[in-house]
Design an enzyme around this catalytic site. Structure first.
Site, PDB file in Angstrom:
ATOM      1  N   GLY A 291     -12.915   7.664 -20.407  1.00 57.15           N
ATOM      2  CA  GLY A 291     -14.303   8.076 -20.210  1.00 57.15           C
ATOM      3  C   GLY A 291     -14.374   9.508 -19.709  1.00 57.15           C
TER       4      GLY A 291
ATOM      5  N   GLY B 285     -17.368  11.090 -18.775  1.00 54.37           N
ATOM      6  CA  GLY B 285     -18.693  11.325 -18.208  1.00 54.37           C
ATOM      7  C   GLY B 285     -18.514  12.083 -16.894  1.00 54.37           C
ATOM      8  CG  PHE B 286     -21.792  12.814 -14.115  1.00 57.80           C
ATOM      9  CD1 PHE B 286     -22.057  14.083 -13.647  1.00 57.80           C
ATOM     10  CD2 PHE B 286     -22.734  12.193 -14.916  1.00 57.80           C
ATOM     11  CE1 PHE B 286     -23.231  14.734 -13.958  1.00 57.80           C
ATOM     12  CE2 PHE B 286     -23.929  12.832 -15.238  1.00 57.80           C
ATOM     13  CZ  PHE B 286     -24.179  14.105 -14.753  1.00 57.80           C
TER      14      PHE B 286
ATOM     15  CB  VAL C 196     -10.334   2.183 -24.248  1.00 56.14           C
ATOM     16  CG1 VAL C 196      -9.461   1.126 -23.583  1.00 56.14           C
ATOM     17  CG2 VAL C 196      -9.681   3.546 -24.148  1.00 56.14           C
TER      18      VAL C 196
ATOM     19  CD  GLU D  70     -36.101  12.388 -13.393  1.00 59.81           C
ATOM     20  OE1 GLU D  70     -35.884  12.825 -12.259  1.00 59.81           O
ATOM     21  OE2 GLU D  70     -35.228  12.310 -14.270  1.00 59.81           O
TER      22      GLU D  70
ATOM     23  CG  ASP E 171     -23.060   4.638 -13.680  1.00 61.13           C
ATOM     24  OD1 ASP E 171     -23.143   5.071 -12.514  1.00 61.13           O
ATOM     25  OD2 ASP E 171     -23.853   4.952 -14.589  1.00 61.13           O
TER      26      ASP E 171
ATOM     27  CB  ALA F  11     -24.503  12.163 -11.217  1.00 60.80           C
TER      28      ALA F  11
HETATM   29  C1  LIG Z   1     -31.511   8.710 -18.550  1.00 56.47           C
HETATM   30  C2  LIG Z   1     -30.653   8.776 -17.320  1.00 56.47           C
HETATM   31  C3  LIG Z   1     -31.049   9.602 -16.267  1.00 56.47           C
HETATM   32  C4  LIG Z   1     -30.257   9.685 -15.129  1.00 56.47           C
HETATM   33  N1  LIG Z   1     -30.660  10.527 -14.120  1.00 56.47           N
HETATM   34  C5  LIG Z   1     -29.871  10.682 -13.044  1.00 56.47           C
HETATM   35  C6  LIG Z   1     -30.218  11.612 -12.030  1.00 56.47           C
HETATM   36  O1  LIG Z   1     -31.241  12.283 -12.116  1.00 56.47           O
HETATM   37  N2  LIG Z   1     -29.379  11.734 -10.964  1.00 56.47           N
HETATM   38  C7  LIG Z   1     -28.231  11.006 -10.853  1.00 56.47           C
HETATM   39  O2  LIG Z   1     -27.490  11.169  -9.897  1.00 56.47           O
HETATM   40  N3  LIG Z   1     -27.882  10.111 -11.794  1.00 56.47           N
HETATM   41  C8  LIG Z   1     -28.660   9.931 -12.890  1.00 56.47           C
HETATM   42  N4  LIG Z   1     -28.309   9.038 -13.861  1.00 56.47           N
HETATM   43  C9  LIG Z   1     -27.116   8.219 -13.662  1.00 56.47           C
HETATM   44  C10 LIG Z   1     -25.860   9.013 -13.985  1.00 56.47           C
HETATM   45  O3  LIG Z   1     -25.981   9.629 -15.240  1.00 56.47           O
HETATM   46  C11 LIG Z   1     -24.666   8.071 -13.952  1.00 56.47           C
HETATM   47  O4  LIG Z   1     -24.569   7.518 -12.677  1.00 56.47           O
HETATM   48  C12 LIG Z   1     -23.388   8.797 -14.294  1.00 56.47           C
HETATM   49  O5  LIG Z   1     -23.429   9.252 -15.626  1.00 56.47           O
HETATM   50  C13 LIG Z   1     -22.197   7.881 -14.111  1.00 56.47           C
HETATM   51  O6  LIG Z   1     -21.045   8.586 -14.440  1.00 56.47           O
HETATM   52  P1  LIG Z   1     -19.812   7.802 -15.110  1.00 56.47           P
HETATM   53  O7  LIG Z   1     -18.757   8.827 -15.332  1.00 56.47           O
HETATM   54  O8  LIG Z   1     -19.496   6.592 -14.346  1.00 56.47           O
HETATM   55  O9  LIG Z   1     -20.378   7.290 -16.517  1.00 56.47           O
HETATM   56  P2  LIG Z   1     -20.893   8.135 -17.743  1.00 56.47           P
HETATM   57  O10 LIG Z   1     -21.359   9.465 -17.343  1.00 56.47           O
HETATM   58  O11 LIG Z   1     -21.831   7.233 -18.455  1.00 56.47           O
HETATM   59  O12 LIG Z   1     -19.589   8.340 -18.626  1.00 56.47           O
HETATM   60  C14 LIG Z   1     -18.906   7.261 -19.186  1.00 56.47           C
HETATM   61  C15 LIG Z   1     -18.151   7.776 -20.409  1.00 56.47           C
HETATM   62  O13 LIG Z   1     -17.252   6.781 -20.854  1.00 56.47           O
HETATM   63  C16 LIG Z   1     -17.279   6.716 -22.265  1.00 56.47           C
HETATM   64  N5  LIG Z   1     -16.852   5.375 -22.653  1.00 56.47           N
HETATM   65  C17 LIG Z   1     -17.456   4.210 -22.354  1.00 56.47           C
HETATM   66  N6  LIG Z   1     -16.741   3.173 -22.844  1.00 56.47           N
HETATM   67  C18 LIG Z   1     -15.664   3.706 -23.478  1.00 56.47           C
HETATM   68  C19 LIG Z   1     -14.563   3.141 -24.172  1.00 56.47           C
HETATM   69  N7  LIG Z   1     -14.421   1.812 -24.297  1.00 56.47           N
HETATM   70  N8  LIG Z   1     -13.644   3.978 -24.717  1.00 56.47           N
HETATM   71  C20 LIG Z   1     -13.769   5.332 -24.596  1.00 56.47           C
HETATM   72  N9  LIG Z   1     -14.795   5.918 -23.915  1.00 56.47           N
HETATM   73  C21 LIG Z   1     -15.726   5.108 -23.361  1.00 56.47           C
HETATM   74  C22 LIG Z   1     -18.730   7.007 -22.612  1.00 56.47           C
HETATM   75  O14 LIG Z   1     -18.852   7.487 -23.948  1.00 56.47           O
HETATM   76  C23 LIG Z   1     -19.086   8.069 -21.573  1.00 56.47           C
HETATM   77  O15 LIG Z   1     -18.863   9.376 -22.048  1.00 56.47           O
HETATM   78  C24 LIG Z   1     -29.076   8.921 -15.027  1.00 56.47           C
HETATM   79  C25 LIG Z   1     -28.682   8.096 -16.072  1.00 56.47           C
HETATM   80  C26 LIG Z   1     -29.474   8.031 -17.215  1.00 56.47           C
HETATM   81  C27 LIG Z   1     -29.028   7.137 -18.351  1.00 56.47           C
END
Ligand SMILES: Cc1cc2nc3c(=O)[nH]c(=O)nc-3n(C[C@H](O)[C@H](O)[C@H](O)COP(=O)(O)OP(=O)(O)OC[C@H]3O[C@@H](n4cnc5c(N)ncnc54)[C@H](O)[C@@H]3O)c2cc1C
Length: 413
Positions: free
Chosen positions: A12, A14-15, A80, A171, A301, A316
């Site tokens: 992953g 993401g953040f 994955v 929002e 998350d 995030a």
């Molecule tokens: C519309 C929206 C608005 C938001 N606004 C805010 C805000 O204003 N402030 C704030 O703090 N938070 C906000 N959030 C929440 C924040 O975006 C999440 O808490 C944050 O993205 C979590 O980070 P993460 O790295 O856990 O997951 P993510 O950022 O979701 O990254 C997970 C990554 O894993 C990848 N992935 C998933 N499964 C697989 C797999 N099986 N194989 C390979 N890759 C995979 C995905 O493609 C993704 O790129 C918001 C969320 C959304 C949806």
């Protein structure tokens, strides 16, 4: 200790995943980053893509460009499928990859709470495709409504419902209200905008439940001033694509339901075969490891870390801080040291309600209105990856602010 460099697999980007990789870059280990997309997505601005304020390219950044100077990091675009904890391998759609340490940062997906009809007909807001689908749908409906002689059908097309009164729902409602009442009123002189209805549905008794109560009240008032009807205490029970049935029996004739009412961990977290919470998040210990599998870390998350019995929220700052701490613990373990407990530093909460209006809860301090909105703009700009993206976002925001225009209004597909 052997000379063999430990292999760390991060799933992953993401953040959390991206932060982890930045921490591990340059360490004496080989890192493999696995991500099903070739870009990093800044999810907090997705609603602006959905409401035509930004183009998708403005809020994504190519991973290979981010990683090109990280010599010990290898990127593979792949999904994955499973983790074999005993063999210490991840199973991807391009084969198996062994690891010494695994950091799972797969994030979350939309949670429809088992409401099948809603899942079939509503829009989620979790990825670029969702945001583009919403944007296309809204513009298509305005084109159709402008040609529709039947007033009932027209009103159904011009009714937009958003479920969920958290930050995403608020929002999205604010952004949609401004798109409709400040921009589309100029584009569709033939439409009677008195027929437009924008409804935000919240099952609880207030918006932004994680904020102090006065800020929730302020948010509801501001949205109402923007023409949003806020319905409390009732939830969506069914949606067939033409009408929503609420839990109290009320019906809303609409073709649009944006579902911002919940998220759950990505299914891969559940397939790990260890303890999960009711949202499918993997329960981890205070050092961010999975019990019985100290080589597996979870961040963001997909993780359920309980502090004083309460899980940390899916936001995030939690993802970024956990990922940094998990990466440091991996470095510690690899050099024979004990992992350290994670300490979360709450930076506070921000949300925007639209033009010149936001709310901020920063420890003892609460702000509402213009200052909170500026704070929101600055924080989101700083967090966005890439100078070019920041520049484009500033230009788009300024254009929107001064000219009451939205730059991206094309209907695709
Ligand atoms: C519309 C929206 C608005 C938001 N606004 C805010 C805000 O204003 N402030 C704030 O703090 N938070 C906000 N959030 C929440 C924040 O975006 C999440 O808490 C944050 O993205 C979590 O980070 P993460 O790295 O856990 O997951 P993510 O950022 O979701 O990254 C997970 C990554 O894993 C990848 N992935 C998933 N499964 C697989 C797999 N099986 N194989 C390979 N890759 C995979 C995905 O493609 C993704 O790129 C918001 C969320 C959304 C949806």
């Amino acid at each position: 200790m052997t000379d063999k460099r430990p292999k760390v697999v991060v799933v992953g980007a993401g953040f959390a995943g991206l932060q982890a990789v930045k921490e591990l870059a340059g360490a004496r280990m080989d890192v493999v980053l696995l991500e099903r997309q070739n870009y990093h997505l800044f999810q907090p601005l997705l609603y602006q893509v959905a409401t035509a304020g930004l183009a998708p390219e403005d809020i994504v950044y190519p991973l290979r460009a981010i990683l090109r100077d990280m010599k010990n990091v290898d990127f593979r675009m792949t999904e994955v499928q499973a983790v074999d904890k005993e063999k210490k391998m991840v199973v991807t759609d391009c084969g198996e990859i062994a690891y010494d340490y695994l950091l799972l940062a797969v994030g979350a997906t939309t949670n429809f709470f088992g409401l099948k009809s809603v899942e079939s007909h509503a829009f989620g807001l979790k990825n670029v495709e969702d945001a583009m689908d919403i944007r296309n749908h809204i513009f298509r409906l305005f084109e159709l409504a402008s040609q529709q002689p039947d007033p009932d059908l027209r009103r159904q097309m011009l009714t937009f419902v958003i479920a969920g009164g958290g930050a995403t729902g608020v929002e999205c409602a604010g952004g949609l209200a401004e798109l409709i009442h400040q921009v589309l009123t100029k584009d569709y002189p033939g439409i009677d905008f008195g027929e437009v209805r924008l409804v935000l549905v919240e099952g609880g008794s207030r918006l932004l439940p994680s904020f102090p109560e006065p800020l929730s009240r302020f948010t509801a008032e501001k949205l109402q001033q923007k023409g949003v009807e806020v319905l409390f205490g009732s939830m969506v029970a069914e949606f067939d694509g033409a009408a929503i049935t609420m839990t109290d029996g009320r019906q809303l004739q609409t073709r649009t339901l944006v579902w911002a009412a919940g998220v759950a961990a990505e299914p891969l977290a559940g397939r790990l075969g260890v303890e999960t919470d009711r949202l499918g998040r993997v329960v981890i210990n205070q050092t961010l490891q999975v019990s019985d599998y100290p080589e597996i870390f979870i961040a963001g998350d997909a993780a359920c870390l309980r502090i004083d019995g309460h899980p940390l929220p899916m936001i995030a700052p939690v993802a970024v801080q956990q990922a940094a701490a998990a990466a440091q613990n991996i470095i510690r373990l690899a050099s024979g040291r004990a992992p350290e407990e994670f300490r979360y530093k709450d930076p506070g909460s921000l949300a925007t309600i639209g033009r010149s209006s936001g709310v901020a809860s920063l420890g003892r301090w609460q702000f509402r209105g213009y200052f909170a909105w500026v704070l929101w703009l600055v924080v989101h700009l700083i967090r966005l990856v890439g100078f070019r993206n920041r520049l484009l976002v500033i230009i788009n925001w300024a254009w929107d602010y001064f000219f009451y225009e939205r730059v991206v209004r094309l209907i695709l597909r």
